[in-house]
Design an enzyme around this catalytic site. Structure first.
Site: not given
Ligand SMILES: NC(=O)c1ccc[n+]([C@@H]2O[C@H](COP(=O)([O-])OP(=O)(O)OC[C@H]3O[C@@H](n4cnc5c(N)ncnc54)[C@H](OP(=O)(O)O)[C@@H]3O)[C@@H](O)[C@H]2O)c1
Length: 256
Positions: A23-25, A71, A98, A159, A166, A196
């Site tokens: 999901r997400g990024i 994991d 990621n 944060y 990070k 977003d």
């Molecule tokens: N969201 C923002 O605004 C933002 C901004 C800047 C940077 N970022 C960075 O972008 C990256 C992705 O963020 P996101 O918000 O898109 O994340 P997210 O939506 O929370 O996605 C998390 C993903 O990681 C998996 N996951 C969680 N714990 C895990 C583990 N222990 N081992 C393997 N997989 C795991 C989840 O799958 P399951 O649920 O099945 O475990 C899911 O596929 C992060 O590094 C974040 O810091 C985010």
């Protein structure tokens, strides 16, 4: 007459592993790499139904995608993930780290365990994984990309655990870049401020304030980060080492 252009850049035949890609990024990165022709493994830890849905959503793109549960904070599972990449793909051209771990809290009173977990999620796949990645990428023009965030360098309210993690991740990217450069593998990071994800996680007032301050005039999307990752995977990006590509429409350049 319409001319068909394959999705750029062309990554046909490349193999990729993306952590947290269901999901997400992470999913946007997996989608971009698959659209560019790569064979992509989508890692996740918990939600099998969502993983299946993510893989289904990539069907019909030029490349191929499959999901692998592991994991990444569990050393044995992380090792198993690289075994699986070797078994299914033969080797790796692209590794995108990621996944992150974050629990909002003020700095005063933050549980050290939370910081430990954020650090483990940020660092372990690259630190423990580095020897495996060296093997899997041997003889290939490898690319390792870490996803970072503005909180590595700036104080984002509540944060702290992810911000520290990070900052450490960006430092590790530089250390790894120096040791991987001679192997023909480039190690870099892609970073953004608030993204977003289209899931309502950016409240309207916050979105309005960010858009108002962003020179590019809109919010950053997962696809913006995915495009930056794909750029780093091109042959032309081979000489970029240890850099943090800030993907934010210029937001980080302006004061206030
Ligand atoms: N969201 C923002 O605004 C933002 C901004 C800047 C940077 N970022 C960075 O972008 C990256 C992705 O963020 P996101 O918000 O898109 O994340 P997210 O939506 O929370 O996605 C998390 C993903 O990681 C998996 N996951 C969680 N714990 C895990 C583990 N222990 N081992 C393997 N997989 C795991 C989840 O799958 P399951 O649920 O099945 O475990 C899911 O596929 C992060 O590094 C974040 O810091 C985010």
């Amino acid at each position: 007459m319409t001319t068909h252009h394959p999705t750029a850049p062309d990554l046909t035949g490349r193999t990729a592993l993306v952590t947290g890609a269901t999901r997400g990024i992470g999913l946007a990165v997996a989608r971009k790499l698959t659209a560019c022709g790569a064979t992509v493994l989508l890692n996740y830890a918990h939600d099998e139904a969502r993983a299946a849905e993510a893989v289904r959503s990539l069907a019909g793109l030029p490349g191929t995608a499959a999901a692998v549960r592991a994991d990444i904070t569990d050393p044995a599972a992380l090792d198993g993930l690289f075994d699986e990449a070797e078994r299914r793909l033969g080797g790796l051209d692209i590794f995108v780290h990621n996944t992150s771990y974050f629990r909002p809290s003020a700095t005063l009173g933050t549980a050290p365990d939370t910081v430990d977990r954020s650090l483990a999620v940020a660092l372990r796949p690259l630190l423990a994984g580095a020897p495996r990645l060296a093997e899997l990428m041997a003889g290939r023009p490898g690319r390792i990309v870490a996803i970072s965030s503005a909180g590595a360098r700036r104080v984002v309210p509540r944060y702290v655990s992810a911000g520290i993690a990070k900052a450490a991740l960006e430092s590790l990217v530089r250390y790894l870049a120096v040791e991987f450069a001679g192997r023909g593998v480039a190690v870099n990071a892609v970073s953004a401020a608030k993204v977003d994800k289209g899931d309502g996680s950016v409240p309207a007032e916050v979105a309005k304030a960010i858009v108002g301050r962003t020179p590019g005039g809109r919010l950053t999307t997962p696809e913006d980060l995915a495009d930056a990752v794909a750029l780093l995977c091109t042959d032309e990006a081979a000489w970029l080492q240890g850099q943090v590509l800030v993907t934010d429409g210029g937001l980080g350049l302006v004061a206030g």
